[in-house]
Design a protein around this motif. Structure first.
Motif, mmCIF file in Angstrom:
data_model
loop_
_atom_site.group_PDB
_atom_site.id
_atom_site.type_symbol
_atom_site.label_atom_id
_atom_site.label_comp_id
_atom_site.label_asym_id
_atom_site.label_seq_id
_atom_site.Cartn_x
_atom_site.Cartn_y
_atom_site.Cartn_z
ATOM 1 N N SER A 37 0.876 -1.293 -0.079
ATOM 2 C CA SER A 37 0.052 -0.046 -0.028
ATOM 3 C C SER A 37 0.814 1.223 -0.073
ATOM 4 C CB SER A 37 -1.001 0.212 1.352
ATOM 5 O OG SER A 37 -1.718 -1.031 1.147
ATOM 6 N N ALA B 99 -3.184 8.087 -2.610
ATOM 7 C CA ALA B 99 -3.910 7.639 -1.487
ATOM 8 C C ALA B 99 -4.640 8.628 -0.614
ATOM 9 C CB ALA B 99 -2.850 6.843 -0.403
ATOM 10 N N THR C 67 -0.295 -0.431 -4.433
ATOM 11 C CA THR C 67 -1.842 -0.286 -4.511
ATOM 12 C C THR C 67 -2.066 1.112 -3.527
ATOM 13 O OG1 THR C 67 -2.182 -1.724 -2.832
ATOM 14 C CG2 THR C 67 -2.197 -2.473 -5.041
ATOM 15 N N TYR C 68 -3.319 1.511 -3.889
ATOM 16 C CA TYR C 68 -3.883 2.282 -2.878
ATOM 17 C C TYR C 68 -5.571 2.259 -2.787
ATOM 18 C CZ TYR C 68 -5.463 4.855 -7.121
ATOM 19 O OH TYR C 68 -6.232 4.904 -8.396
ATOM 20 N N ALA C 69 -6.010 2.507 -1.633
ATOM 21 C CA ALA C 69 -7.492 2.519 -1.531
ATOM 22 C C ALA C 69 -7.923 3.972 -1.921
ATOM 23 C CB ALA C 69 -7.848 2.337 -0.048
ATOM 24 N N GLU D 169 -16.702 -1.540 1.290
ATOM 25 C CA GLU D 169 -15.348 -1.278 1.609
ATOM 26 C C GLU D 169 -14.608 -0.288 0.357
ATOM 27 O OE1 GLU D 169 -13.455 -1.866 4.289
ATOM 28 O OE2 GLU D 169 -15.299 -2.489 5.159
ATOM 29 N N VAL E 81 -9.790 -0.930 -4.086
ATOM 30 C CA VAL E 81 -8.369 -0.968 -4.104
ATOM 31 C C VAL E 81 -7.751 -0.788 -5.521
ATOM 32 C CG1 VAL E 81 -6.112 -2.030 -3.406
ATOM 33 C CG2 VAL E 81 -8.092 -1.814 -1.533
ATOM 34 N N ARG E 82 -6.939 -0.028 -5.907
ATOM 35 C CA ARG E 82 -6.408 -0.215 -7.279
ATOM 36 C C ARG E 82 -4.857 -0.206 -7.342
ATOM 37 N NH1 ARG E 82 -10.583 1.960 -11.389
ATOM 38 N NH2 ARG E 82 -12.533 2.351 -10.428
ATOM 39 N N ASN E 83 -4.347 -0.487 -8.274
ATOM 40 C CA ASN E 83 -2.900 -0.422 -8.481
ATOM 41 C C ASN E 83 -2.441 0.984 -9.227
ATOM 42 O OD1 ASN E 83 -4.075 -1.674 -11.100
ATOM 43 N ND2 ASN E 83 -2.169 -1.085 -11.851
#
Length: 385
Positions: free
Chosen positions: A3, A11, A251-253, A272, A275-277
């Protein structure tokens, strides 16, 4: 998966909702995002003034200067992204390779790499040993830049393993890369080890930029157009996949319901955060026959040079891959009544893909009038199908 730090622009929600990032992720935008390869550099008078008396690689490794040069075209043109000002040979120089960029010629290497012993000499520097201290000037330049860019994404970049290997083997620029292609077949062990080394060098360079704040990353394979599809698939693609693997896990949310993002794009069905790269782009010159293979190495979007119409490129990619491109750089010197319809044609052809980022089909020529680029940005931002 790793992350990104919560302060990273993606992020933190600064750039996750940007036109550019969402386009790279396959979300069609009402306003097509636009940036230009080589937008930072020789076409800008402020760049030429700043660079007086400083060698190219010295400028790349001066954090304040690299940041300022990156920001110049964003301020002037209003583009949707900054592209980090550096050079594909910077990680080689940081690894101890003797290279200089000669004006009017390009990178020139003191000792070409043409035998297995030459490759073993390179391997004395393990890319895994290139730590935060090695890339400190790069990370600092990225941090300075993203602090100024705010909600405008920064794109990191690196040269693809084949392009770096071709430069190393040839000892400098080449028209046909015959020595590199010969080594590929004449000494498979030397070639395989060279490609692994350049892949890890490029991957480490990309990772340093993304961790420091870049919101996307582009792998440039400037010379892949000299390869057949068979040679690319067997001898090059695995190394390009290896290079991208250094950043593929980042990745980041997506912040819940960031500005201008539909709720369903920012949360999963269970509520939730999605989450993506970090989006990855792969671009090559003269690579129309390689587009599908270039996507399959792990890219999210594919850059297309000026030779292949975007709708045809999208067809070759199965109509499921975001595309970037592909205004012909030669058109920038044409009268506006010629250039404008050409840009609009590119925009229309781009509709054939899930999403489109307008760019050039190669870099900005140094003699380009900067006012023309600004006018192109205004046209693109005002265009609707």
């Amino acid at each position: 998966m790793t992350s990104l730090d919560s302060a990273h622009p993606l992020a933190a929600g600064l750039t996750a909702a940007s036109r550019l990032v969402r386009s790279y992720q396959g979300e069609h935008q009402e306003v097509t995002p636009v940036w230009f390869m080589r937008q930072a550099g020789r076409s800008l008078p402020e760049y030429r003034e700043l660079r007086v008396g400083m060698r190219m690689l010295d400028a790349c490794l001066d954090p304040a200067m690299a940041s300022e040069i990156t920001l110049q075209p964003v301020r002037r043109h209003g583009v949707d992204a900054g592209i980090f000002f550096s050079d594909i040979v910077v990680p080689l120089k940081l690894a101890g390779v003797a290279v200089e960029i000669q004006p009017g010629k390009g990178p020139v290497f003191e000792r070409p790499v043409r035998t297995l012993d030459d490759v073993k000499r390179l391997e004395e520097t393990d890319p895994a040993s290139m730590d935060d201290a090695t890339f400190a000037p790069i990370a600092e330049a990225v941090r300075l830049t993203t602090a100024e860019l705010g909600e405008t994404p920064l794109i990191g970049f690196a040269g693809a393993p084949f392009t770096l290997a071709a430069y190393l083997v040839e000892g400098g620029p080449s028209k046909d890369h015959i020595r590199a292609r010969t080594l590929m077949h004449a000494d498979p062990e030397a070639w395989s080890r060279l490609m692994a080394w350049t892949a890890d060098i490029s991957g480490a360079f990309l990772r340093a930029q993304v961790l420091a704040g870049a919101s996307a990353a582009q792998l440039f394979d400037s010379w892949a157009g000299s390869l057949s599809l068979a040679d690319y698939t067997e001898h090059v693609a695995p190394a390009s996949a290896r290079a991208l693997s250094h950043v593929r896990d980042l990745t980041y949310a997506v912040p819940v319901a960031p500005p201008h993002v539909p709720l369903q794009a920012s949360v999963r069905q269970d509520g939730e955060p999605a989450v993506r790269n970090v989006p990855l782009v792969h671009f090559g010159v003269g690579t129309g026959d390689l587009l599908k293979a270039m996507h399959e190495v792990g890219a999210d979007a594919v850059g297309v040079d000026y030779r292949t119409p975007l709708d045809e490129a999208s067809r070759r990619l199965g109509h499921v891959v975001p595309v970037q491109g592909n205004v012909d750089p030669a058109m920038l010197a044409a009268p506006w009544e010629v250039l404008a319809p050409h840009v609009e044609t590119v925009l229309r052809r781009g509709l054939d893909a899930p999403a489109h980022v307008l760019n050039l089909g190669h870099g900005v020529p140094p003699e380009t009038d900067p006012a023309v680029l600004t006018r192109v940005v205004e046209l693109v931002h005002g265009w609707r199908p």
